[in-house]
Design an enzyme around this catalytic site. Structure first.
Site, PDB file in Angstrom:
ATOM      1  N   ASP A  97      67.753 -56.379  34.553  1.00 25.16           N
ATOM      2  CA  ASP A  97      67.101 -56.323  35.847  1.00 25.16           C
ATOM      3  C   ASP A  97      68.200 -56.360  36.910  1.00 25.16           C
ATOM      4  OD1 ASP A  97      64.381 -58.173  37.458  1.00 25.16           O
ATOM      5  OD2 ASP A  97      65.186 -56.168  37.740  1.00 25.16           O
ATOM      6  N   ASP A 271      58.108 -56.888  29.504  1.00 22.79           N
ATOM      7  CA  ASP A 271      59.030 -58.005  29.250  1.00 22.79           C
ATOM      8  C   ASP A 271      58.261 -59.284  29.543  1.00 22.79           C
ATOM      9  OD1 ASP A 271      59.509 -57.791  32.433  1.00 22.79           O
ATOM     10  OD2 ASP A 271      60.081 -59.783  31.672  1.00 22.79           O
TER      11      ASP A 271
HETATM   12  C1  LIG Z   1      56.994 -62.784  35.703  1.00 21.15           C
HETATM   13  N1  LIG Z   1      56.519 -61.822  36.629  1.00 21.15           N
HETATM   14  C2  LIG Z   1      57.367 -60.865  37.121  1.00 21.15           C
HETATM   15  N2  LIG Z   1      58.663 -60.726  36.770  1.00 21.15           N
HETATM   16  C3  LIG Z   1      59.135 -59.716  37.562  1.00 21.15           C
HETATM   17  C4  LIG Z   1      60.426 -59.185  37.651  1.00 21.15           C
HETATM   18  C5  LIG Z   1      61.517 -59.726  36.757  1.00 21.15           C
HETATM   19  C6  LIG Z   1      61.374 -59.201  35.343  1.00 21.15           C
HETATM   20  C7  LIG Z   1      62.530 -59.715  34.545  1.00 21.15           C
HETATM   21  C8  LIG Z   1      63.510 -58.842  34.204  1.00 21.15           C
HETATM   22  C9  LIG Z   1      64.636 -59.336  33.504  1.00 21.15           C
HETATM   23  C10 LIG Z   1      64.709 -60.690  33.184  1.00 21.15           C
HETATM   24  C11 LIG Z   1      65.894 -61.200  32.468  1.00 21.15           C
HETATM   25  F1  LIG Z   1      66.000 -62.515  32.653  1.00 21.15           F
HETATM   26  F2  LIG Z   1      65.841 -60.895  31.206  1.00 21.15           F
HETATM   27  F3  LIG Z   1      66.944 -60.613  32.986  1.00 21.15           F
HETATM   28  C12 LIG Z   1      63.712 -61.566  33.550  1.00 21.15           C
HETATM   29  C13 LIG Z   1      62.589 -61.076  34.240  1.00 21.15           C
HETATM   30  C14 LIG Z   1      60.668 -58.174  38.616  1.00 21.15           C
HETATM   31  N3  LIG Z   1      61.945 -57.642  38.757  1.00 21.15           N
HETATM   32  C15 LIG Z   1      62.177 -56.716  39.737  1.00 21.15           C
HETATM   33  N4  LIG Z   1      63.419 -56.216  39.901  1.00 21.15           N
HETATM   34  N5  LIG Z   1      61.211 -56.260  40.565  1.00 21.15           N
HETATM   35  C16 LIG Z   1      59.936 -56.716  40.458  1.00 21.15           C
HETATM   36  O1  LIG Z   1      59.067 -56.285  41.251  1.00 21.15           O
HETATM   37  C17 LIG Z   1      59.627 -57.716  39.443  1.00 21.15           C
HETATM   38  C18 LIG Z   1      58.315 -58.223  39.315  1.00 21.15           C
HETATM   39  C19 LIG Z   1      58.090 -59.236  38.375  1.00 21.15           C
HETATM   40  N6  LIG Z   1      56.990 -59.971  38.080  1.00 21.15           N
END
Ligand SMILES: CNc1nc2c(CCc3ccc(C(F)(F)F)cc3)c3[nH]c(N)nc(=O)c3cc2[nH]1
Length: 377
Positions: A97, A271
């Protein structure tokens, strides 16, 4: 155009009664079948689980985090190690991410501008600056197969004008990410569709990003506190605006019913931290719903942890043993429960792919809702 991208999607079958699809994603670190669940390994480790165990339970993609690895141990160090795959001994595909969401959810004093986000390092309070270009440089150093653009993570219940300005910024940031992209043939850059719950803004965001012809698209800004019905409503109108021949990633979606609902609406990648997060507290995801192993009723229960599953722990340890480990605060308990929950979700996706191939996803969903106890009033 597509042949010089690092990631290619092949649509194999569309389920007869829903928008679900079976696909294959080819990456520089191998092919994966979709729909798929990606274990989250924030700090270059899926917490309490070794990469050997991840291979044993047939994990495919895993996730790691730009924000966390940038702060510690540093993306330059990981680059010196030969990249994240070498550093953590994972030879399958990795998605990272961009860190924007983690800045928003983890650090204080973050200030956002057209340039990027300034914030305080949550480890030492140091002032940091994250921009679309910095996020690309970090993910370049990590060497992930799929990189996410820096997007502006916003609260779900913001005003139309606020969300509109934010969507337009995220679209401009996608173009800046592309301009800063060093190796499109090795690493795929995914766009992230925003727009909260506003149909017109989701459409504008999807159109802006699809016009950039990126190799894959995420639906962001969901699973941030809105109801499951609200998430499904947004997916119903957003997913059809995404190209059919590219992967679609719904970020942060966790629970089994949400995975099925997302798959039915044409999502390919998910994820979630849920399996390892609740695993650390002794909560198991099983076919018949959640099992809280610390409950006294398991103290003398010498039956295997979960006969519906095939991971080593579920078939070789008893509930009484796992109950003891958590009671005694033994870390092995967290490992056993986390591996179990990851295997539960990986197997759920395997079974779902089979159901799609046989055009019986609705039956599969009905059975899941019944067994898992979602229909219990
Ligand atoms: C839990 N709900 C949620 N998680 C969200 C995430 C994180 C996803 C993520 C990716 C990598 C990791 C890692 F720890 F493995 F690296 C952990 C979590 C989002 N990330 C981005 N960029 N935009 C969004 O709009 C968004 C919306 C999200 N709703």
């Amino acid at each position: 155009m597509a042949e010089d991208y690092a990631v290619k999607y092949e649509l194999l079958h569309v389920e007869k009664h829903t928008g679900a699809r079976l696909g294959k994603i080819t990456t520089p670190h191998g092919e994966v079948m979709t729909p798929m669940f990606m274990p989250v390994g924030t700090q270059a480790t899926v917490k309490n689980v070794s990469t050997r165990e991840l291979r044993e339970i047939h994990s495919q993609f895993i996730l790691a985090n730009t924000y966390h690895l940038w702060l510690r141990p540093g993306d330059e160090l990981i680059a010196q190690a030969g990249g994240l795959h070498k550093f953590m001994d994972w030879d399958g595909p990795i998605l990272t991410d961009s860190g924007g969401f983690q800045v928003w959810s983890l650090s204080q004093h973050n200030k956002i501008s057209e340039e990027g986000v300034t914030f305080r390092n949550h480890l030492n309070g140091e002032k940091m600056f994250l921009s679309p270009e910095v996020a690309m440089r970090i993910q370049n150093n990590l060497g992930s197969d799929v990189m996410m653009q820096l997007d502006e993570a916003i609260p779900y219940f913001e005003t139309y004008d606020y969300v509109k300005n934010s969507v337009e910024r995220t679209s401009r940031w996608a173009e800046r990410a592309m301009a800063a992209h060093k190796r499109p043939e090795d690493q795929a850059l995914f766009g992230i569709v925003q727009g909260a719950g506003f149909k017109q803004l989701r459409k504008q965001s999807a159109n802006d990003l699809v016009s950039l012809d990126l190799p894959g698209y995420a639906v962001g800004g969901l699973s941030v506190g809105e109801s499951k019905e609200e998430m499904n409503r947004v997916l119903d109108f957003t997913v059809p605006w995404l190209p059919e021949n590219k992967p679609r990633y719904l970020m942060g979606v966790a629970a089994p019913d949400s995975l099925v609902d997302g798959v039915m609406r044409g999502i390919d990648m998910f994820d979630c931290v849920l399996p390892t997060r609740i695993g650390r507290n002794g909560t198991l995801m099983t076919k018949h719903g959640r099992v809280v192993i610390t409950n006294a009723k398991y103290k003398n229960d010498f039956s295997p942890i979960d006969l519906d599953l095939d991971d080593y722990g579920s078939t070789h340890y008893t509930k009484a043993y796992l109950h003891h480990l958590f009671n005694a605060n033994e870390l092995l308990g967290q490992n056993i429960a986390s591996v179990h929950n990851l295997r539960y979700l990986l197997k759920l996706m395997e079974d779902m792919r089979q159901a799609i191939a046989e055009d019986r996803l609705l039956d599969f969903r009905a059975e899941l809702m019944e067994n898992y106890g979602y229909n219990k009033k």
